[in-house]
Design a protein around this motif. Structure first.
Motif, PDB file in Angstrom:
ATOM      1  N   LEU A  18       0.827  -1.213   0.000  1.00 15.71           N
ATOM      2  CA  LEU A  18       0.000   0.000   0.000  1.00 15.71           C
ATOM      3  C   LEU A  18       0.861   1.263   0.000  1.00 15.71           C
ATOM      4  N   LEU A  19       1.959   1.234   0.732  1.00 15.76           N
ATOM      5  CA  LEU A  19       2.869   2.375   0.738  1.00 15.76           C
ATOM      6  C   LEU A  19       3.464   2.587  -0.657  1.00 15.76           C
ATOM      7  N   GLY A  20       3.893   1.509  -1.293  1.00 16.72           N
ATOM      8  CA  GLY A  20       4.418   1.616  -2.657  1.00 16.72           C
ATOM      9  C   GLY A  20       3.369   2.124  -3.625  1.00 16.72           C
ATOM     10  N   LEU A  69       3.085  -0.063  -7.003  1.00 17.47           N
ATOM     11  CA  LEU A  69       2.708  -1.372  -6.462  1.00 17.47           C
ATOM     12  C   LEU A  69       3.633  -2.457  -7.008  1.00 17.47           C
ATOM     13  N   LEU A  70       3.911  -2.401  -8.296  1.00 10.91           N
ATOM     14  CA  LEU A  70       4.809  -3.380  -8.903  1.00 10.91           C
ATOM     15  C   LEU A  70       6.216  -3.264  -8.327  1.00 10.91           C
ATOM     16  N   ARG A  75      10.414  -5.604  -5.046  1.00 12.87           N
ATOM     17  CA  ARG A  75      11.402  -5.450  -3.970  1.00 12.87           C
ATOM     18  C   ARG A  75      11.166  -6.473  -2.878  1.00 12.87           C
ATOM     19  N   GLY A  76       9.912  -6.788  -2.643  1.00 13.81           N
ATOM     20  CA  GLY A  76       9.577  -7.737  -1.595  1.00 13.81           C
ATOM     21  C   GLY A  76       9.586  -9.185  -2.041  1.00 13.81           C
ATOM     22  N   GLY A  77       9.970  -9.458  -3.281  1.00  9.82           N
ATOM     23  CA  GLY A  77      10.059 -10.837  -3.758  1.00  9.82           C
ATOM     24  C   GLY A  77       8.740 -11.422  -4.227  1.00  9.82           C
ATOM     25  N   THR A 170      12.610  -4.537 -13.958  1.00 11.77           N
ATOM     26  CA  THR A 170      13.414  -5.035 -12.838  1.00 11.77           C
ATOM     27  C   THR A 170      12.916  -6.414 -12.454  1.00 11.77           C
ATOM     28  N   GLY A 171      13.807  -7.215 -11.974  1.00 11.03           N
ATOM     29  CA  GLY A 171      13.446  -8.574 -11.560  1.00 11.03           C
ATOM     30  C   GLY A 171      13.041  -8.632 -10.111  1.00 11.03           C
TER      31      GLY A 171
END
Length: 177
Positions: A18-20, A69-70, A75-77, A170-171
């Motif tokens: 949600l922050l992203g 969101l993406l 970033r969080g996997g 980005t991966g």
């Protein structure tokens, strides 16, 4: 054991997503506001409707929301299907906005860690909208000030879209060995 089972569990919770999304929406809204001001400044017939303005701002915010969101999900996997939530924001590129689409879709490669040829493709995508603007306005009477503002604004908006589109390239975060 499948390849996916070796990846770490997602580390970004709902609050991180949600922050992203919120950060992305704010950046998308700021981009939309800059784009609308730029459009108003370069036209010789500045008649814009509130409906059109609000649609541009809304779609830009939605596109930014999806991008943020993406980025947070990657970033969080998490898996990249989160990008689909921002897909309605692509309506921003309907009609005249279509000339900006390459900057969003491929411009993110310019800021990626991919090989040099891919970054070159990204920079070419960033340059495409400005090149089209110059080519399409070649026969129109404009002052040097307006032309400079039009080109500078176009470059700024293209780079902004490339940054919004960068999470597409980005991966996911991988397990550290």
């Amino acid at each position: 054991m499948t390849a996916d089972s070796r990846l770490p569990a997602p580390t970004t919770g709902v609050s991180g997503l949600l922050l992203g999304a919120g950060r992305g929406a704010v950046l998308g809204l700021a981009w939309g506001l800059a784009a609308r001001i730029w459009m108003r400044a370069i036209t010789d017939v500045p008649e814009f409707s509130w409906t059109g303005t609000l649609m541009i701002l809304g779609f830009a915010a939605w596109l930014g929301l999806g991008s943020g969101l993406l980025a947070a999900a990657r970033r969080g996997g998490r898996k990249p299907w989160w990008a689909l939530l921002g897909a309605p924001g692509l309506l921003l590129f309907a009609s005249p906005g279509m000339v900006m689409l390459p900057a969003f879709l491929f411009g993110g490669l310019a800021f990626s860690t991919h090989a040099r040829p891919w970054r070159l493709i990204g920079w070419l995508a960033v340059a495409t909208p400005t090149t089209l603007l110059v080519a399409l306005s070649r026969n129109e009477p404009v002052t040097d000030d307006v032309l400079l503002f039009a080109i500078g604004g176009s470059v700024m908006l293209s780079v902004g879209l490339a940054l919004l589109g960068a999470p597409l390239w980005t991966g996911r975060r991988r397990a550290e060995s």
